[in-house]
Enzyme design. Structure first.
Site, short mmCIF file in Angstrom:
data_model
loop_
_atom_site.label_atom_id
_atom_site.label_comp_id
_atom_site.label_asym_id
_atom_site.label_seq_id
_atom_site.Cartn_x
_atom_site.Cartn_y
_atom_site.Cartn_z
N ASP A 7 0.82 -1.21 0.00
CA ASP A 7 0.00 0.00 0.00
C ASP A 7 0.85 1.26 0.00
O ASP A 7 2.03 1.25 0.40
CB ASP A 7 -0.94 0.00 1.21
CG ASP A 7 -0.19 -0.06 2.54
OD1 ASP A 7 0.80 -0.83 2.65
OD2 ASP A 7 -0.56 0.66 3.49
N GLU A 28 0.23 -1.32 5.72
CA GLU A 28 1.29 -0.86 6.63
C GLU A 28 1.15 0.63 6.92
O GLU A 28 1.41 1.09 8.03
CB GLU A 28 2.67 -1.15 6.02
CG GLU A 28 3.85 -0.90 6.96
CD GLU A 28 4.37 0.53 6.96
OE1 GLU A 28 5.16 0.88 7.86
OE2 GLU A 28 3.96 1.32 6.08
#
Length: 401
Positions: free
Chosen positions: A82, A147
């Site tokens: 991400d 994350e």
């Protein structure tokens, strides 16, 4: 100078394809990303699994390079898929086009943080395979979601699964930091991430009066105390050039709310603080100090540590850690300059360390303007390709420990 030589490079093509997949918050769709990683695993003739430890929309992709002695503890090469949001009008290039300029700079969200690392791992494995290398230890290349929002539905849940337990992890390599100089930043620990919300209750009434024990007075008292503490940390950094931001505790007011109109003294104010505790701080004493200040301010203050990460010990960088010796041998052979530091932010390595497993953060990105989470994030193509060579040596050494 033309950018053609970089555009024609197969590793650069793979990297750019990855960057063009917009795994961007707040609503990330990981479908195309998973498919891309599955194709990469297939091209390397490696096994691949997809695990959803929390919810189906948050997949962890695990690529497995089986070792000749699979009973030995394994190596994890971790990265997150991400990326943080973008403000397209602030960029000079489309943030998901992965444009290359004539200097070889590749512009895209994720170039530094941290899609580069994920495909560099794969590029290094490709080169090792081509040389005929067979790892002794099994190597897992893990790609985890979310994350950037704390890893709560990603690595934090993945380490709790039976799948992770069966991996028998001995060591993890993860992201480090971009460096503007020729010195690499290597993370061996992380500060504790705490979130603090204070709700100040007090006397309310007309704005023309000098009422006692107002919420505003209590808020002011705590703000002064926390600001004084913050200033002491700034002064510590200024006094000692051998330490950096990861070695001190940061406290920042991030949200403030309360009040209804300008002539009414409100009964309630709320303040939210982002706190990052240095690993040397006595966390029990720190929390007690805040609660004591609340009593000194007049009481009736609700203290809510809505995020309170536990203390996690650092990874040892000495002879007691054979994995560190393997990494250091690679660094020394390559002639790299490395400065081990405490990570000033937070990475998924903290969840690995909580399991008692050593973990190090290292990104081979030097002599690069730091644009992590910033507009016009970029990475120079030759820097990217050199990083593959660096990881090739490190991965080889780790797999042979």
């Amino acid at each position: 100078m033309s950018s053609q030589k970089w555009e024609d490079n197969e590793e650069i093509k793979i990297f750019r394809e990855y960057l063009r997949i917009p795994t961007v918050h707040p609503d990330v769709d990981y479908t195309a990303c998973v498919e891309f990683l599955q194709r990469q695993a297939s091209s390397l003739n490696l096994l691949v699994d997809v695990v959803c430890p929390a919810v189906q929309s948050k997949p962890v992709v695990i690529i497995k390079w089986l070792g000749s002695q699979p009973e030995l503890p394994s190596i994890i090469l971790n990265s997150h898929t991400d990326v943080v949001p973008v403000f397209p009008d602030k960029w000079t290039h489309d943030p998901f086009a992965a444009d290359i300029d004539k200097e070889g700079n590749i512009y895209a969200r994720g170039t530094q943080d941290m899609k580069s690392v994920g495909t560099q791992y794969l590029g290094a494995i490709r080169q090792l395979q081509a040389s005929g290398f067979q790892p002794k230890r099994t190597v897992y290349v893990t790609f985890v979601p979310d994350e950037e929002t704390g890893g709560v539905l990603g690595m934090a849940e993945f380490v709790k699964t039976d799948y992770y337990q069966q991996m028998n992890v001995g060591f993890s390599l993860d992201e480090g930091g971009t460096s503007a100089t020729d010195v690499h930043h290597l993370f061996y620990a992380e500060r504790l991430r705490w979130g603090l919300k204070l709700k100040f209750s007090g006397t309310s009434g007309h704005g023309s009066l000098l009422l006692p024990n107002t919420a505003g007075e209590k808020l002011n008292y705590l703000l002064n105390k926390l600001t004084q503490f913050r200033t002491s940390q700034v002064e510590s950094l200024a006094r000692d050039s051998s330490i950096n931001i990861g070695d001190v505790t940061t406290v920042n007011l991030t949200q403030l709310s309360g009040g209804v109109q300008s002539n009414v003294v409100p009964p309630l104010f709320e303040a939210v603080f982002d706190v990052r505790l240095a690993i040397t701080v006595d966390v029990v004493a720190f929390e007690k100090q805040i609660r004591d200040w609340c009593e000194e301010a007049g009481g009736s203050i609700e203290v809510d540590f809505f995020r309170k990460e536990p203390y996690v010990g650092p990874t040892h960088l000495d002879s007691s850690n054979p994995y560190w010796l393997a990494v250091k041998a690679a660094i020394d052979e390559l002639g790299l300059k490395v400065h081990p530091i405490v990570c000033p932010g937070a990475t998924d390595s903290r969840y690995i360390r909580q399991k008692g497993t050593p973990a190090i953060g290292f990104s081979p990105i030097i002599n690069t303007t730091v644009r992590i989470h910033d507009h016009d994030e970029f990475l120079q193509a030759d820097t990217y390709l050199n990083g593959i060579a660096v990881y090739k040596k490190i991965i080889r050494n780790l797999a042979e420990v």
